[in-house]
Design an enzyme around this catalytic site. Sequence first.
Site, PDB file in Angstrom:
ATOM      1  N   ASP A  98      44.030  33.018  33.315  1.00 50.46           N
ATOM      2  CA  ASP A  98      43.203  33.866  32.465  1.00 50.46           C
ATOM      3  C   ASP A  98      43.955  35.104  31.988  1.00 50.46           C
ATOM      4  O   ASP A  98      44.903  35.581  32.635  1.00 50.46           O
ATOM      5  CB  ASP A  98      41.953  34.333  33.219  1.00 50.46           C
ATOM      6  CG  ASP A  98      40.909  33.234  33.339  1.00 50.46           C
ATOM      7  OD1 ASP A  98      41.214  32.095  32.943  1.00 50.46           O
ATOM      8  OD2 ASP A  98      39.809  33.527  33.828  1.00 50.46           O
ATOM      9  N   HIS A 250      45.798  33.967  37.320  1.00 50.53           N
ATOM     10  CA  HIS A 250      45.986  34.901  36.213  1.00 50.53           C
ATOM     11  C   HIS A 250      47.465  35.021  35.869  1.00 50.53           C
ATOM     12  O   HIS A 250      48.316  35.061  36.763  1.00 50.53           O
ATOM     13  CB  HIS A 250      45.442  36.288  36.566  1.00 50.53           C
ATOM     14  CG  HIS A 250      43.967  36.306  36.840  1.00 50.53           C
ATOM     15  ND1 HIS A 250      43.439  35.938  38.062  1.00 50.53           N
ATOM     16  CD2 HIS A 250      42.915  36.631  36.038  1.00 50.53           C
ATOM     17  CE1 HIS A 250      42.119  36.046  38.016  1.00 50.53           C
ATOM     18  NE2 HIS A 250      41.774  36.458  36.807  1.00 50.53           N
TER      19      HIS A 250
END
Length: 732
Positions: A98, A250
């Site tokens: 993300d 991430h």
Amino acid sequence: MASRTRRHKAPQGARDGSRRRVPMRLLLPCLVLVALMAMLMLRGYVHSEILADHRIRPEAATDKVPEKILDGGPVIDTRGGRTESLRIPDHRLVLTFDDGPDPQWTPKVLDVLKEHHAHAVFFVTGTMASRYPALVRRMVDEGHEIGLHTFNHPDLSYQSKKRIDWELSTNQLALTGAAGIRTSLFRPPYSSFADAMDNKSWPVTRYIGSRGYITVVNNTDSEDWKKPGVAEIIRRATPHHGKGAIVLMHDSGGDRHQTVQALDTFLPTLQKQGYTFGNLTEALDAPSAHTEVTGASLWTGRAWILLVSASDAVTGVLVVLLAVVGTLVIGRFVLMLVLSAAHARRVRGRGFRWGPAVTGPVSVLVPAYNEAKCIENTVRSLTASEHPVEVIVIDDGSSDGTARIVEAMGLPGVRVIRQLNAGKPAALNRGLANARYDIVVMMDGDTVFEPATVRELVQPFGDPRVGAVAGNAKVGNRDSMIGAWQHIEYVMGFNLDRRMYDMLRCMPTIPGAVGAFRRTALERVGGMSEDTLAEDTDITMALHRDGWRVVYAENARAWTEAPESVQQLWSQRYRWSYGTMQAIWKHRRAVLEKGPSGRFGRVGLPLVSLFMVVAPLLAPLIDVFLLYGVVFGRTEQTIVAWLGVLALQFVCAAYAFRLDRERMTHLISLPLQQILYRQLMYVVLLQSWITALTGGRLRWQKLRRTGAVEAPGGPVPRQRTRTSSSDRRPVG
């Protein structure tokens, strides 16, 4: 680059009142400013997430969420009215990343994935995809899938449908411009497991589905954003008993070195356990989530990426220029403070003398064109001089009776010479030819002298090396806001500068309002030249190149009438700026000259170019970045930095006022001067640059005068009506 100061016939459109086109020299600066501001706004919009809403909604009730969603898998499909939940098959892992792409960590993540022959899904934000399109293209080229993570990363449960559509469409626009594709995958910001869906997020999920997107949450969270350590990230990312999973990681948002290290161990370890790492559609045996974009939509996306890249490049250049102007401004302030203090100590020191006292009479030349409102005050101030003078008024073809007014005064020692309109330099040369004395004082027809001005102005000629002397020009009409701003500029920007340049022995300009010349020096350089619109700067530079010294006499005060409207101020400063550029260009070869006469070329000309042309042109960047920082950056730090610059300017201004023995009350308007007045000067200078670079020609413009300026303690001026518009004709 030179331009003759001749009158030109007004264009037909100006005479008959018909509509005229905006001159290119005016239009182009406006277009340049608008383009730069647009680039800065775009850069701030993309980089600073100015429209982002970072509120995070607390958990809500779940009674309106279908049970099969709460108990289902991490892939939720609500397209076409469906309510389906999908799970990842056993021994299949879908790694998801993300908030990227990030220029530092995303390439390292991609390198590890490539090394271990693994694929992943990258949920990118529009802001990051717009800034780093090459990384998005690399993801697609290496076989990874892309999903949307909104443009500005807001909690969509707080947003309207219109805002949700904007977040999705702008995110797709960035993706299209970067990689030429659209995607059907979407992950909501701040999302968690499927069982965390509640009554606030479920309507958003259904609406997202109605727009053609599959919502992807996760069922295995590595919590790498907490940086718990490589071993802990691996433990949390590993599913139990061979189950399939969507793993949340991430590749942006901070230091991700633990994530990269964990991946390098996690991938081969689980591959040995029989897991495969593929895209989401590969894990679900579904069609690709990517759709190729062609036609106008593709070009629109590419244009967006191009504009974002251009805004980054422009901003980068502006940041460098800001550093340059910051160095120049601070350097100039330091030089002014140090050298002006040294100048004051020298000329005010006990026993200081230029040489033998100059007591002989001098000639005062007053070129005048339609100065009926001012000329009487000017002449009377000269006849009250403490030093013997002859006054020569050169009427340059006036149509308002200027010459008749002077003749009617019948004052001894005052002569009037009439000529057809030929320009100010020609009028001064005519006066010089008729002057009786070796020292010649020049002034403007709207200026008044104090009784001691001429005496103070000519004393430096006791030094035979001095060829010219600059006096102290003061703004007489300083009661208006525009007048007060010019008063600050004259005291700080002009007179403090002159002290500095005097110490450096490279004074660039003898002001037309109050200056004195050795006649032999003028004759050696050919007199006043018509090559530029700044004949005072031109002649000063010529004298330097001829080996003469040019100095500053602080007590030789002259009171002049400054422009009282923005239009008149614009006209005056436009001419000054353009004329200064002409003079610099005319004397550019001075940088190659050697010997004492080459000092101006080695020191003066570079300083004049930097401080009078380059620095003023770049100075508004300080205010531009102030606005940029307030809107897009750290507001408090930006304001503090700007106040620091303003404080430095105030210190310089206060010191200049103290040296000139001026009241400090006018400095109240200094902040407004820096915000408003400087922007006007910037546009004027930019217009002058464009006129010079395009080879344009600039005319003299006659400023409207009131004749209300007088020297302190001088005669009360006669009250006159304002000059009519018909009097606003060229001085030369």
